[in-house]
Write a protein that holds these residues in place. Structure first.
Motif, PDB file in Angstrom:
ATOM      1  N   GLN A 351      54.986  43.826  32.202  1.00 37.93           N
ATOM      2  CA  GLN A 351      54.963  44.991  31.327  1.00 37.93           C
ATOM      3  C   GLN A 351      53.818  45.908  31.748  1.00 37.93           C
ATOM      4  OE1 GLN A 351      54.377  42.608  27.672  1.00 37.93           O
ATOM      5  NE2 GLN A 351      52.739  44.017  27.125  1.00 37.93           N
ATOM      6  N   ARG A 352      53.994  47.198  31.433  1.00 30.91           N
ATOM      7  CA  ARG A 352      52.979  48.186  31.814  1.00 30.91           C
ATOM      8  C   ARG A 352      52.061  48.444  30.625  1.00 30.91           C
ATOM      9  NH1 ARG A 352      53.729  50.500  36.693  1.00 30.91           N
ATOM     10  NH2 ARG A 352      55.771  50.187  37.670  1.00 30.91           N
ATOM     11  N   PRO A 353      50.750  48.528  30.879  1.00 32.36           N
ATOM     12  CA  PRO A 353      49.811  48.728  29.770  1.00 32.36           C
ATOM     13  C   PRO A 353      49.816  50.164  29.262  1.00 32.36           C
ATOM     14  CG  PRO A 353      48.630  48.734  31.864  1.00 32.36           C
ATOM     15  CD  PRO A 353      50.063  48.421  32.175  1.00 32.36           C
ATOM     16  N   THR A 354      49.309  50.350  28.053  1.00 34.75           N
ATOM     17  CA  THR A 354      49.152  51.686  27.484  1.00 34.75           C
ATOM     18  C   THR A 354      48.084  52.454  28.245  1.00 34.75           C
ATOM     19  OG1 THR A 354      49.684  50.729  25.333  1.00 34.75           O
ATOM     20  CG2 THR A 354      48.733  52.938  25.329  1.00 34.75           C
ATOM     21  N   ALA A 355      47.011  51.748  28.617  1.00 34.41           N
ATOM     22  CA  ALA A 355      45.906  52.365  29.360  1.00 34.41           C
ATOM     23  C   ALA A 355      45.208  51.291  30.192  1.00 34.41           C
ATOM     24  CB  ALA A 355      44.918  53.028  28.393  1.00 34.41           C
ATOM     25  N   GLY A 356      44.355  51.760  31.108  1.00 33.88           N
ATOM     26  CA  GLY A 356      43.626  50.836  31.973  1.00 33.88           C
ATOM     27  C   GLY A 356      44.407  50.537  33.236  1.00 33.88           C
ATOM     28  N   ARG A 357      43.806  49.728  34.101  1.00 31.26           N
ATOM     29  CA  ARG A 357      44.507  49.412  35.337  1.00 31.26           C
ATOM     30  C   ARG A 357      44.257  47.973  35.773  1.00 31.26           C
ATOM     31  NH1 ARG A 357      41.818  52.060  40.624  1.00 31.26           N
ATOM     32  NH2 ARG A 357      39.668  51.353  40.355  1.00 31.26           N
ATOM     33  N   VAL A 358      45.223  47.462  36.552  1.00 31.02           N
ATOM     34  CA  VAL A 358      45.155  46.114  37.104  1.00 31.02           C
ATOM     35  C   VAL A 358      45.342  46.234  38.618  1.00 31.02           C
ATOM     36  CG1 VAL A 358      46.189  43.820  37.174  1.00 31.02           C
ATOM     37  CG2 VAL A 358      46.106  45.082  35.009  1.00 31.02           C
ATOM     38  N   ILE A 359      44.388  45.659  39.367  1.00 28.57           N
ATOM     39  CA  ILE A 359      44.468  45.670  40.830  1.00 28.57           C
ATOM     40  C   ILE A 359      44.544  44.223  41.302  1.00 28.57           C
ATOM     41  CG2 ILE A 359      43.292  46.318  42.965  1.00 28.57           C
ATOM     42  CD1 ILE A 359      41.897  48.535  41.238  1.00 28.57           C
ATOM     43  N   ILE A 360      45.620  43.899  42.012  1.00 26.43           N
ATOM     44  CA  ILE A 360      45.831  42.552  42.547  1.00 26.43           C
ATOM     45  C   ILE A 360      45.766  42.620  44.064  1.00 26.43           C
ATOM     46  CG2 ILE A 360      47.385  40.570  42.688  1.00 26.43           C
ATOM     47  CD1 ILE A 360      46.457  40.974  39.842  1.00 26.43           C
ATOM     48  N   ASP A 361      44.763  41.982  44.644  1.00 24.92           N
ATOM     49  CA  ASP A 361      44.587  41.948  46.107  1.00 24.92           C
ATOM     50  C   ASP A 361      44.652  43.360  46.695  1.00 24.92           C
ATOM     51  OD1 ASP A 361      44.113  40.625  48.507  1.00 24.92           O
ATOM     52  OD2 ASP A 361      46.251  40.417  48.962  1.00 24.92           O
ATOM     53  N   GLY A 362      43.980  44.294  46.024  1.00 30.41           N
ATOM     54  CA  GLY A 362      43.903  45.672  46.501  1.00 30.41           C
ATOM     55  C   GLY A 362      45.052  46.566  46.089  1.00 30.41           C
ATOM     56  N   LEU A 363      46.095  46.010  45.465  1.00 29.05           N
ATOM     57  CA  LEU A 363      47.252  46.810  45.028  1.00 29.05           C
ATOM     58  C   LEU A 363      47.108  47.203  43.570  1.00 29.05           C
ATOM     59  CD1 LEU A 363      50.286  44.804  46.488  1.00 29.05           C
ATOM     60  CD2 LEU A 363      49.661  47.145  47.098  1.00 29.05           C
ATOM     61  N   ASP A 364      47.169  48.500  43.285  1.00 23.44           N
ATOM     62  CA  ASP A 364      47.164  48.974  41.907  1.00 23.44           C
ATOM     63  C   ASP A 364      48.586  48.817  41.363  1.00 23.44           C
ATOM     64  OD1 ASP A 364      47.161  50.379  39.504  1.00 23.44           O
ATOM     65  OD2 ASP A 364      45.767  51.897  40.252  1.00 23.44           O
ATOM     66  N   LEU A 365      48.734  47.998  40.326  1.00 27.90           N
ATOM     67  CA  LEU A 365      50.080  47.690  39.825  1.00 27.90           C
ATOM     68  C   LEU A 365      50.813  48.934  39.332  1.00 27.90           C
ATOM     69  CD1 LEU A 365      49.836  44.254  37.958  1.00 27.90           C
ATOM     70  CD2 LEU A 365      49.974  44.764  40.387  1.00 27.90           C
ATOM     71  N   ALA A 366      50.075  49.945  38.910  1.00 28.88           N
ATOM     72  CA  ALA A 366      50.719  51.169  38.411  1.00 28.88           C
ATOM     73  C   ALA A 366      51.499  51.873  39.517  1.00 28.88           C
ATOM     74  CB  ALA A 366      49.667  52.110  37.827  1.00 28.88           C
ATOM     75  N   SER A 367      51.153  51.595  40.768  1.00 27.92           N
ATOM     76  CA  SER A 367      51.815  52.292  41.889  1.00 27.92           C
ATOM     77  C   SER A 367      53.088  51.575  42.351  1.00 27.92           C
ATOM     78  CB  SER A 367      50.847  52.401  43.075  1.00 27.92           C
ATOM     79  OG  SER A 367      50.580  51.109  43.617  1.00 27.92           O
ATOM     80  N   LEU A 368      53.335  50.383  41.817  1.00 31.85           N
ATOM     81  CA  LEU A 368      54.462  49.580  42.309  1.00 31.85           C
ATOM     82  C   LEU A 368      55.768  49.999  41.644  1.00 31.85           C
ATOM     83  CD1 LEU A 368      52.859  46.000  42.398  1.00 31.85           C
ATOM     84  CD2 LEU A 368      52.957  47.721  44.218  1.00 31.85           C
ATOM     85  N   ARG A 369      56.790  50.187  42.462  1.00 29.44           N
ATOM     86  CA  ARG A 369      58.121  50.555  41.971  1.00 29.44           C
ATOM     87  C   ARG A 369      59.168  49.825  42.818  1.00 29.44           C
ATOM     88  NH1 ARG A 369      55.279  52.662  38.857  1.00 29.44           N
ATOM     89  NH2 ARG A 369      55.365  54.671  37.772  1.00 29.44           N
ATOM     90  N   GLY A 370      60.337  49.578  42.242  1.00 32.56           N
ATOM     91  CA  GLY A 370      61.484  49.100  42.997  1.00 32.56           C
ATOM     92  C   GLY A 370      61.204  47.905  43.880  1.00 32.56           C
ATOM     93  N   GLU A 371      61.457  48.078  45.187  1.00 26.20           N
ATOM     94  CA  GLU A 371      61.349  46.970  46.134  1.00 26.20           C
ATOM     95  C   GLU A 371      59.913  46.478  46.290  1.00 26.20           C
ATOM     96  OE1 GLU A 371      62.883  44.162  48.965  1.00 26.20           O
ATOM     97  OE2 GLU A 371      63.633  45.232  47.202  1.00 26.20           O
ATOM     98  N   THR A 372      58.928  47.405  46.234  1.00 28.38           N
ATOM     99  CA  THR A 372      57.526  46.961  46.369  1.00 28.38           C
ATOM    100  C   THR A 372      57.108  46.105  45.174  1.00 28.38           C
ATOM    101  OG1 THR A 372      56.754  49.029  45.361  1.00 28.38           O
ATOM    102  CG2 THR A 372      56.773  48.914  47.791  1.00 28.38           C
ATOM    103  N   LEU A 373      57.634  46.443  43.993  1.00 32.80           N
ATOM    104  CA  LEU A 373      57.353  45.637  42.807  1.00 32.80           C
ATOM    105  C   LEU A 373      58.015  44.270  42.924  1.00 32.80           C
ATOM    106  CD1 LEU A 373      56.242  45.259  39.935  1.00 32.80           C
ATOM    107  CD2 LEU A 373      58.290  46.405  39.066  1.00 32.80           C
ATOM    108  N   ARG A 374      59.249  44.240  43.437  1.00 35.92           N
ATOM    109  CA  ARG A 374      59.966  42.965  43.599  1.00 35.92           C
ATOM    110  C   ARG A 374      59.218  42.057  44.575  1.00 35.92           C
ATOM    111  NH1 ARG A 374      64.075  40.030  46.054  1.00 35.92           N
ATOM    112  NH2 ARG A 374      63.922  41.208  47.991  1.00 35.92           N
ATOM    113  N   LEU A 375      58.783  42.616  45.674  1.00 35.21           N
ATOM    114  CA  LEU A 375      58.073  41.816  46.677  1.00 35.21           C
ATOM    115  C   LEU A 375      56.696  41.381  46.183  1.00 35.21           C
ATOM    116  CD1 LEU A 375      59.063  43.759  49.931  1.00 35.21           C
ATOM    117  CD2 LEU A 375      59.881  41.517  49.167  1.00 35.21           C
ATOM    118  N   PHE A 376      56.104  42.201  45.322  1.00 33.77           N
ATOM    119  CA  PHE A 376      54.797  41.825  44.747  1.00 33.77           C
ATOM    120  C   PHE A 376      54.897  40.503  43.990  1.00 33.77           C
ATOM    121  CE2 PHE A 376      52.510  41.705  40.688  1.00 33.77           C
ATOM    122  CZ  PHE A 376      51.199  41.601  41.146  1.00 33.77           C
TER     123      PHE A 376
END
Length: 561
Positions: A351-376
Motif C-alpha cells: 500500500q502507498r502511504p499518505t505521506a513520507g517515503r520508503v527507500i529499499i536498497d536505493g529504490l524509492d518505492l513511490a517511483s515503482l510502477r507496473g513491471e518494476t514494482l512486480r520485480l521489486f
C-alpha cells in the motif's frame, strides 16, 4: 527433589481437585488412541497449579476432561476426578451441567469464539445466574453489571448493553472471567487465558484472576504453554509431555532444580526466562553489517484512513522514521493498534502511504510502477504468523515452494525443482516432505516451508510478521536458530514484527517501539531494554513474564524456600 513438602500444609484438608490415574483416549478411523496416560495431581483451595507442556502434551485434554467437555470422539479410559472429595468422572452431562459454573468454571482461550455475537454482554453474564436459579432475570442483569465492574470494565452499564464485537480482546476476556466467577466456584480452570492478548493486557488479566482467587479462596488450574506465565503465577507446576507427567512440584524449587531433561529443555528454550541468552546487539550490528549501507530507510511515514467527515482521518502511522543496516535484524514492536502491520505493508509496497517515503536498497518505492514494482517484490518477501493458514492445503509442499518461481523466474522445470529441493534442505527439512501436503506436517515444519517459499526467490529482505508466535517454545527456539543461521549464511536483512518482547530481545539487533502509530523509542535492543526512555516502553518491558524464575534461579541456596 521431594514434591510432597508443598502438600503437607493441606494434608488434613480435602483438595478441591484430586486427579488420579486419569486416562483419556480419542477414537479415529484407525481405532482408539490414548492421549493421557494415567496422570495424578491435586489442586488445593487458594492455590494455583500450572499444567505446562507443548502441543500434544495432553494439558487441554486434561482440562476438558475435568469439566466434562471432551470432544465427541474423546472419552475417559480410566481414573478418578474428585471435586471437593466427590468423584465426578463418568457423570452424565445433565448432572455435570448442575456443577459447571457453580462449583467448577472455565475461562477459555479464545474470547472471540466463546461469546455469542448476537446477544449483549449483560445478557450473557446474567444467563449463568438465571440458569442456576440464583436470581430472576431482572435481578440477574443488575448483578451482571456489578460483575462487569468487579472485573475492571469501565462504564459497566454501557458494556452490558454492547455486543462482543464492540469490545477489545482484553475486554472480552474480562467478560469471560465475570461469567466464570459469577457463582463463586471452588475451582477455576483457566485454559491459555491470555495467549491471544498483548503483553500488558495479559498482565492485567492475570492480576485480575489472582485478585479474585485471593478474594474468593478459589483453586485455579492454569493451563499454559508459556513458561514465563507459569513461573510468575503458579504455586506448583505439573510438566506434561506426550500425555505423561515428567515432573511436578513447588514452582520455585522445580524451576531452580528441574529433574527431567524435558523440563530443562523447556526452560532453556523459553525466551522470557533467558535474559542471559540475549546477544550483545552493539557488537552484532557491527559484526553483521560491517560498514554496510542502510538497506531500509523510512522517513516521515504517515498513513491516514478516512473515517468520514472532512477532518475524520485516523492516523494509523504518524510521522514514523527508522533505518535498517544491511544484514541485521530490526524489530518493530507494539501492541494491537500500534501501526506495526500498516508499516510493514507500506515497506513491502502493498500500500502507498499518505505521506513520507520508503527507500529499499536505493529504490524509492513511490517511483515503482507496473513491471518494476512486480520485480521489486523479489527483493522483499513476507513470512506470516500462522503456518496453518498461509499454506494452500490442496498443494504439495513442492508446489507451494515452487509457486513464486513460476510467477517470477522463467526457469526450466528441472532447474525449478532443483532450486526447490535445495531451499527445502537449507531450512532443515528432509526431502520426503516435498510430496506431502501441509496437513501432514507439524506447525514447526509448516513454518519452515513458509520460510523456504520466501527464500526461493533469493530476496535481500525477509519481513517476519509474528512468524514464531503460533509455535511451541522448543519449536520457536529451533526456528529462531534457523533464521539466525540463514542470516549469517546469506546476508539477509530481517524486519521482525512482534508483540513478544522476550523474543525480540533474543533475536533483534535494533528496535522501533510503536504506540498508537507513533514512534516512542528506537535504538539498539540492548540499550532500549536496558535503559528505556519512555514510560510506555518501560511498561512493556515490565510486563514480560518470567521475573520470578530469575529471582528463584539467582537466589542463594541458604535462602531458598
Amino acid at each position: 527433589m521431594s514434591h510432597k513438602t508443598s502438600d503437607k500444609t493441606n494434608e488434613s484438608a480435602v483438595p478441591v481437585l484430586d486427579v488420579s490415574g486419569l486416562k483419556i483416549a480419542y477414537r479415529d478411523r484407525s481405532g482408539s488412541r490414548t492421549a493421557v496416560h494415567g496422570i495424578d495431581f491435586t489442586v488445593n483451595a487458594g492455590e494455583v497449579v500450572a499444567l505446562v507442556g507443548e502441543s500434544g502434551s495432553g494439558k487441554s485434554s486434561t482440562a476438558q476432561a475435568i469439566i466434562g467437555l471432551l470432544p465427541q470422539n474423546g472419552h475417559l479410559e480410566g481414573g478418578r476426578i474428585r471435586l471437593n472429595g466427590q468423584d465426578i468422572a463418568g457423570w452424565p452431562q445433565k448432572r455435570l451441567d448442575a456443577i459447571r459454573g457453580s462449583v467448577i468454571s472455565l475461562v477459555p482461550q479464545d474470547p472471540g469464539n466463546s461469546l455469542n455475537p448476537v446477544r449483549t454482554i449483560g445478557e450473557q453474564v446474567a444467563e449463568v445466574l438465571v440458569i442456576h436459579r440464583r436470581a430472576p432475570r431482572v435481578a440477574a442483569y443488575l448483578q451482571a453489571i456489578e460483575l462487569l465492574d468487579r472485573v475492571g470494565l469501565s462504564h459497566p452499564e454501557l458494556r452490558a448493553r454492547q455486543y462482543p464485537h464492540e469490545l477489545s480482546g482484553g475486554m472480552r476476556q474480562r467478560v469471560l472471567i465475570a461469567i466464570a466467577i459469577a457463582l463463586k466456584p471452588s475451582l477455576i480452570i483457566a485454559d491459555e487465558p491470555t495467549s491471544a492478548l498483548d503483553v500488558t493486557v495479559q498482565r492485567h488479566i492475570l492480576d485480575l484472576i489472582d485478585d479474585l482467587r485471593r478474594e474468593y479462596g478459589a483453586a485455579v488450574l492454569l493451563v499454559t504453554h508459556d513458561l514465563g506465565v507459569a513461573a510468575d503465577r503458579s504455586d506448583r507446576l505439573v510438566v506434561l509431555q506426550n500425555g505423561r507427567i515428567q515432573e511436578q512440584g513447588p514452582t520455585a524449587e522445580l524451576l531452580k532444580n528441574p529433574q527431567s531433561a524435558y523440563t530443562r529443555r523447556l526452560l532453556a528454550d523459553a525466551p522470557s526466562l533467558n535474559v542471559a541468552q540475549s546477544h550483545s546487539p552493539a557488537n552484532s550490528v557491527e559484526a553483521k553489517a560491517g560498514r554496510g549501507d542502510d538497506i531500509v530507510v523510512v522517513e516521515g511515514l504517515v498513513q491516514e484512513f478516512g473515517i468520514g467527515g472532512k477532518d475524520g482521518g485516523l492516523k494509523a502511522v504518524d510521522d514514523l522514521s527508522f533505518r535498517v543496516k544491511c544484514g541485521t535484524t530490526h524489530a518493530i514492536v507494539g501492541e494491537s493498534g500500534s501501526g506495526k502491520t500498516t508499516t510493514i505493508r507500506i515497506v513491502s509496497a502493498f500500500q502507498r502511504p499518505t505521506a513520507g517515503r520508503v527507500i529499499i536498497d536505493g529504490l524509492d518505492l513511490a517511483s515503482l510502477r507496473g513491471e518494476t514494482l512486480r520485480l521489486f517484490r523479489k527483493k522483499i518477501q513476507l513470512v506470516y504468523q500462522n503456518p496453518f493458514g498461509s499454506l494452500d492445503p490442496r498443494q504439495t509442499i513442492s508446489a507451494i515452494v515452487e509457486e513464486p518461481l513460476l510467477n517470477f523466474d522463467p526457469l526450466p522445470r528441472a532447474q525449478r525443482l532443483e532450486k526447490v529441493a535445495a531451499v527445502i534442505e537449507k531450512v532443515g527439512l528432509p526431502a520426503d516432505v516435498l510430496q506431502r501436503r501441509p496437513h501432514a506436517l507439524s506447525g514447526g515444519q509448516r513454518q519452515r516451508v513458509a520460510i523456504a517459499r520466501a527464500l526461493v526467490l533469493d530476496p535481500q529482505i525477509l519481513v517476519l510478521d509474528e512468524a514464531v508466535s503460533a509455535l511451541d517454545v522448543t519449536v520457536q527456539a529451533q526456528i529462531l536458530s534457523l533464521l539466525d543461521g540463514l542470516q549469517r549464511e546469506l546476508g539477509l536483512t530481517y524486519l521482525f514484527v512482534s508483540h513478544d518482547l522476550a523474543v525480540v530481545r533474543q533475536i533483534a539487533d535494533t528496535v522501533s517501539v510503536l504506540h498508537n502509530g507513533k514512534l516512542v523509542e528506537d535504538g539498539l535492543v540492548e540499550e532500549v531494554f536496558g535503559n528505556p526512555r519512555s514510560d510506555y516502553t518501560r511498561e512493556l518491558i515490565e510486563a514480560i513474564p518470567g521475573k520470578k524464575y530469575s529471582i528463584a534461579l539467582h537466589q542463594p541456596q541458604s535462602n531458598a524456600g
